[in-house]
Design a protein around this motif. Structure first.
Motif, mmCIF file in Angstrom:
data_model
loop_
_atom_site.group_PDB
_atom_site.id
_atom_site.type_symbol
_atom_site.label_atom_id
_atom_site.label_comp_id
_atom_site.label_asym_id
_atom_site.label_seq_id
_atom_site.Cartn_x
_atom_site.Cartn_y
_atom_site.Cartn_z
ATOM 1 N N LEU A 31 0.822 -1.213 0.000
ATOM 2 C CA LEU A 31 0.000 0.000 0.000
ATOM 3 C C LEU A 31 0.853 1.259 0.000
ATOM 4 O O LEU A 31 0.525 2.245 -0.677
ATOM 5 C CB LEU A 31 -0.934 -0.021 1.215
ATOM 6 C CG LEU A 31 -2.073 -1.043 1.128
ATOM 7 C CD1 LEU A 31 -2.730 -1.221 2.490
ATOM 8 C CD2 LEU A 31 -3.107 -0.619 0.097
ATOM 9 N N VAL A 32 1.929 1.245 0.757
ATOM 10 C CA VAL A 32 2.839 2.397 0.752
ATOM 11 C C VAL A 32 3.422 2.604 -0.643
ATOM 12 O O VAL A 32 3.488 3.729 -1.161
ATOM 13 C CB VAL A 32 3.956 2.205 1.797
ATOM 14 C CG1 VAL A 32 5.030 3.286 1.637
ATOM 15 C CG2 VAL A 32 3.383 2.246 3.211
ATOM 16 N N LEU A 33 3.827 1.514 -1.299
ATOM 17 C CA LEU A 33 4.351 1.614 -2.664
ATOM 18 C C LEU A 33 3.285 2.112 -3.634
ATOM 19 O O LEU A 33 3.578 2.867 -4.572
ATOM 20 C CB LEU A 33 4.867 0.248 -3.123
ATOM 21 C CG LEU A 33 6.129 -0.274 -2.424
ATOM 22 C CD1 LEU A 33 6.447 -1.693 -2.881
ATOM 23 C CD2 LEU A 33 7.313 0.647 -2.697
ATOM 24 N N LEU A 34 2.021 1.721 -3.411
ATOM 25 C CA LEU A 34 0.926 2.195 -4.254
ATOM 26 C C LEU A 34 0.774 3.707 -4.129
ATOM 27 O O LEU A 34 0.582 4.411 -5.143
ATOM 28 C CB LEU A 34 -0.377 1.493 -3.842
ATOM 29 C CG LEU A 34 -1.644 1.884 -4.609
ATOM 30 C CD1 LEU A 34 -1.529 1.484 -6.075
ATOM 31 C CD2 LEU A 34 -2.872 1.232 -3.971
ATOM 32 N N ILE A 54 4.769 -3.145 -9.181
ATOM 33 C CA ILE A 54 5.491 -3.744 -8.047
ATOM 34 C C ILE A 54 4.615 -3.716 -6.798
ATOM 35 O O ILE A 54 4.515 -4.705 -6.054
ATOM 36 C CB ILE A 54 6.815 -3.007 -7.805
ATOM 37 C CG1 ILE A 54 7.761 -3.201 -8.991
ATOM 38 C CG2 ILE A 54 7.477 -3.495 -6.508
ATOM 39 C CD1 ILE A 54 9.021 -2.351 -8.920
ATOM 40 N N ALA A 55 3.958 -2.588 -6.561
ATOM 41 C CA ALA A 55 3.046 -2.471 -5.417
ATOM 42 C C ALA A 55 1.928 -3.492 -5.512
ATOM 43 O O ALA A 55 1.512 -4.085 -4.502
ATOM 44 C CB ALA A 55 2.469 -1.053 -5.364
ATOM 45 N N THR A 56 1.432 -3.715 -6.718
ATOM 46 C CA THR A 56 0.353 -4.674 -6.931
ATOM 47 C C THR A 56 0.794 -6.085 -6.561
ATOM 48 O O THR A 56 0.055 -6.836 -5.916
ATOM 49 C CB THR A 56 -0.089 -4.629 -8.407
ATOM 50 O OG1 THR A 56 -0.568 -3.315 -8.709
ATOM 51 C CG2 THR A 56 -1.175 -5.645 -8.688
ATOM 52 N N VAL A 57 2.012 -6.459 -6.948
ATOM 53 C CA VAL A 57 2.539 -7.790 -6.627
ATOM 54 C C VAL A 57 2.702 -7.958 -5.118
ATOM 55 O O VAL A 57 2.289 -8.979 -4.536
ATOM 56 C CB VAL A 57 3.889 -8.016 -7.346
ATOM 57 C CG1 VAL A 57 4.555 -9.298 -6.845
ATOM 58 C CG2 VAL A 57 3.682 -8.084 -8.852
ATOM 59 N N VAL A 58 3.288 -6.959 -4.451
ATOM 60 C CA VAL A 58 3.529 -7.051 -3.007
ATOM 61 C C VAL A 58 2.202 -7.076 -2.240
ATOM 62 O O VAL A 58 1.994 -7.914 -1.346
ATOM 63 C CB VAL A 58 4.407 -5.880 -2.531
ATOM 64 C CG1 VAL A 58 4.571 -5.912 -1.008
ATOM 65 C CG2 VAL A 58 5.772 -5.938 -3.204
ATOM 66 N N ALA A 59 1.286 -6.165 -2.594
ATOM 67 C CA ALA A 59 -0.005 -6.120 -1.902
ATOM 68 C C ALA A 59 -0.812 -7.389 -2.159
ATOM 69 O O ALA A 59 -1.476 -7.909 -1.249
ATOM 70 C CB ALA A 59 -0.798 -4.892 -2.352
ATOM 71 N N GLY A 60 -0.762 -7.897 -3.386
ATOM 72 C CA GLY A 60 -1.488 -9.127 -3.698
ATOM 73 C C GLY A 60 -0.966 -10.313 -2.908
ATOM 74 O O GLY A 60 -1.747 -11.140 -2.408
ATOM 75 N N THR A 61 0.347 -10.404 -2.773
ATOM 76 C CA THR A 61 0.939 -11.489 -1.984
ATOM 77 C C THR A 61 0.500 -11.400 -0.524
ATOM 78 O O THR A 61 0.090 -12.401 0.087
ATOM 79 C CB THR A 61 2.473 -11.426 -2.075
ATOM 80 O OG1 THR A 61 2.866 -11.516 -3.452
ATOM 81 C CG2 THR A 61 3.111 -12.563 -1.289
ATOM 82 N N GLY A 62 0.566 -10.202 0.046
ATOM 83 C CA GLY A 62 0.131 -10.015 1.425
ATOM 84 C C GLY A 62 -1.348 -10.317 1.601
ATOM 85 O O GLY A 62 -1.752 -10.967 2.577
ATOM 86 N N GLN A 63 -2.170 -9.866 0.656
ATOM 87 C CA GLN A 63 -3.608 -10.110 0.734
ATOM 88 C C GLN A 63 -3.920 -11.606 0.743
ATOM 89 O O GLN A 63 -4.752 -12.081 1.521
ATOM 90 C CB GLN A 63 -4.317 -9.429 -0.451
ATOM 91 C CG GLN A 63 -5.821 -9.338 -0.317
ATOM 92 C CD GLN A 63 -6.547 -10.610 -0.729
ATOM 93 O OE1 GLN A 63 -6.010 -11.415 -1.484
ATOM 94 N NE2 GLN A 63 -7.773 -10.777 -0.244
ATOM 95 N N GLY A 64 -3.236 -12.356 -0.120
ATOM 96 C CA GLY A 64 -3.488 -13.790 -0.190
ATOM 97 C C GLY A 64 -3.138 -14.511 1.098
ATOM 98 O O GLY A 64 -3.879 -15.383 1.560
ATOM 99 N N LEU A 65 -2.013 -14.142 1.703
ATOM 100 C CA LEU A 65 -1.612 -14.792 2.945
ATOM 101 C C LEU A 65 -2.565 -14.458 4.090
ATOM 102 O O LEU A 65 -2.931 -15.333 4.891
ATOM 103 C CB LEU A 65 -0.186 -14.364 3.312
ATOM 104 C CG LEU A 65 0.920 -14.818 2.343
ATOM 105 C CD1 LEU A 65 2.265 -14.243 2.760
ATOM 106 C CD2 LEU A 65 0.988 -16.337 2.257
ATOM 107 N N VAL A 66 -2.995 -13.200 4.156
ATOM 108 C CA VAL A 66 -3.935 -12.799 5.209
ATOM 109 C C VAL A 66 -5.271 -13.520 5.038
ATOM 110 O O VAL A 66 -5.853 -14.028 6.009
ATOM 111 C CB VAL A 66 -4.134 -11.272 5.191
ATOM 112 C CG1 VAL A 66 -5.275 -10.865 6.130
ATOM 113 C CG2 VAL A 66 -2.857 -10.563 5.620
ATOM 114 N N TYR A 67 -5.758 -13.584 3.810
ATOM 115 C CA TYR A 67 -7.044 -14.230 3.545
ATOM 116 C C TYR A 67 -6.994 -15.720 3.876
ATOM 117 O O TYR A 67 -7.870 -16.247 4.569
ATOM 118 C CB TYR A 67 -7.412 -14.001 2.077
ATOM 119 C CG TYR A 67 -8.730 -14.610 1.627
ATOM 120 C CD1 TYR A 67 -9.783 -14.819 2.518
ATOM 121 C CD2 TYR A 67 -8.924 -14.954 0.287
ATOM 122 C CE1 TYR A 67 -10.987 -15.355 2.092
ATOM 123 C CE2 TYR A 67 -10.123 -15.487 -0.145
ATOM 124 C CZ TYR A 67 -11.145 -15.696 0.758
ATOM 125 O OH TYR A 67 -12.331 -16.232 0.331
#
Length: 404
Positions: free
Chosen positions: A294-297, A311-324
């Motif tokens: 989100l900061v990168l976004l 890059i922000a999309t990849v990092v946020a997507g990875t984090g979102q998947g793990l949290v979910y």
């Protein structure tokens, strides 16, 4: 129940064979795909019908406003009368929602389509997830949670790509994607008809949402983390295609849909990589990644960098998947068998509140101050909240280990 437990000793007997398990996952995938077909098309609707980013978010919010009551009713109802009797009407509502979009002549049709889709997903999410757990041949709840999250996120990502591809390169861009969805719902309906007609001995009656006392702590922390994870999903689904167009200067519909799909593909891959990891560890690792993304976004918008946005999309997507995955696995493992769909539906209700509520504020701010500013403020605020929830989860995890 231990987080590491993978078998539910209280489960009902499952039918032999694996095809019903994977066929049910297909039904979940197609339902979620259909509800996200409009994502790359909103820019075209804005031009055709003449409305603002705020109205886009209100259309999306109408979907969530219907979805959550539907979740809270359908979950316990399916526990009482059986999955099949709830899921078949849900598929019919999904088909009607797609038909409303295919016939849309003004914004009223868009609201009607989203309301029908919200009712369909609300009615189907809890029962389909519970059905996957019941149909998993070995009774492995962790595997059932993984398949459910990957199918859900896969549908979220597949919808924008399919609609963007057809809208950009095929005729009838606002019709063909929804006709395809209706066709794909037909085998999903056949799958639901084949499900066992299970029901409990009790009778269903309306009641307020209530979480079993022995899992309220896990529900509160996992629900909060998933709320934030899906707030990010909500903004990506509604506003990021336009955000990408603003940064890139391209009007290609597939590009906007692909940016959404990239985030969700990273989410799905992260879930596959995180399979068999402890549920709490997934959340503890995913939240800081989500905050960093989100900061990168926010920075990407400030310096107008499409590369940094990706890059922000990849990092946020990875984090979102793990949290979910971590959140759903926690709930799936701790929910009592006789209230499985009920508890899952309440969890999905929290999740979809995250999808619907923050995006209204982002849409309002975008109308007043511009889309780039609105997304930057949203990203910074949610990043701070992710850090706060991470701190609470870490303390709870530490206390649990001390007791052990």
């Amino acid at each position: 129940m231990s987080q590491a437990a993978s078998v539910n000793p209280d489960r009902q007997p499952v039918p032999k064979g694996r095809w019903k398990f994977w066929a049910t996952a297909y039904a979940l995938l197609i339902l979620l795909t259909g509800t996200n077909l409009p994502t790359p098309l909103y820019r075209g609707y804005e031009a055709e019908f003449g409305f603002s980013p705020l109205l886009v978010t209100l259309i999306f919010a109408a979907y969530v406003a219907v979805l959550i009551p539907s979740l809270l009713v359908a979950g316990p109802l399916s526990d009482a009368i059986g999955r099949r009797r709830v899921l078949l009407p849900a598929l019919a509502l999904a088909a009607l929602g797609s038909l409303a979009f295919a016939l849309a002549e003004n914004t009223a049709w868009l609201f009607a389509g989203r309301i029908l889709q919200g009712a369909a997903i609300g009615a189907a999410s809890g029962p389909l997830t519970a059905a996957l757990t019941e149909l998993e041949p070995t009774g492995n709840r962790r595997k059932a949670a993984l398949v459910s999250t990957v199918a859900s996120v896969g549908g979220l990502g597949l919808g924008p790509v399919v609609a963007g591809l057809l809208a950009q390169y095929a005729p009838a861009p606002h019709v063909l994607p929804f006709v395809l969805e209706i066709v794909l719902l037909v085998p999903a309906a056949a799958i639901i008809v084949s499900l066992p007609a299970r029901r409990t001995a009790g009778r269903w009656h309306p009641r307020r949402p209530e979480i079993p006392a022995d899992m309220r702590s896990q529900f509160a922390t996992s629900g909060s983390a998933s709320f934030l994870a899906f707030a990010v999903i909500g903004v990506f689904l509604t506003l990021i295609p336009t955000y990408v167009a603003s940064l890139s200067g391209s009007r290609n519909l597939l590009l906007g849909g692909a940016a959404v799909a990239l985030m969700l593909a990273c989410s799905a891959l992260a879930q596959l990589a995180g399979y068999r990891r402890p549920a709490r560890s997934l959340e503890l690792f995913g939240l800081p990644l989500l905050a960093c993304g989100l900061v990168l976004l926010a920075v990407a918008g400030g310096i107008s960098s499409l590369v940094l946005l990706l890059i922000a999309t990849v990092v946020a997507g990875t984090g979102q998947g793990l949290v979910y995955l971590g959140g759903l696995t926690t709930i799936n493992q701790t929910a009592p068998a006789h209230r499985h769909a009920d508890v899952l539906s309440s969890f999905y209700g929290i999740m979809y509140l995250g999808v619907g509520l923050p995006v209204i504020g982002v849409g309002l701010l975008a109308t007043l101050a511009g889309l780039l500013v609105a997304v930057e403020y949203f990203a910074c605020i949610v990043a701070v909240l992710c850090v706060g929830v991470l701190f609470i989860l870490a303390r709870a995890n530490h206390r649990t280990h001390e007791r052990v």
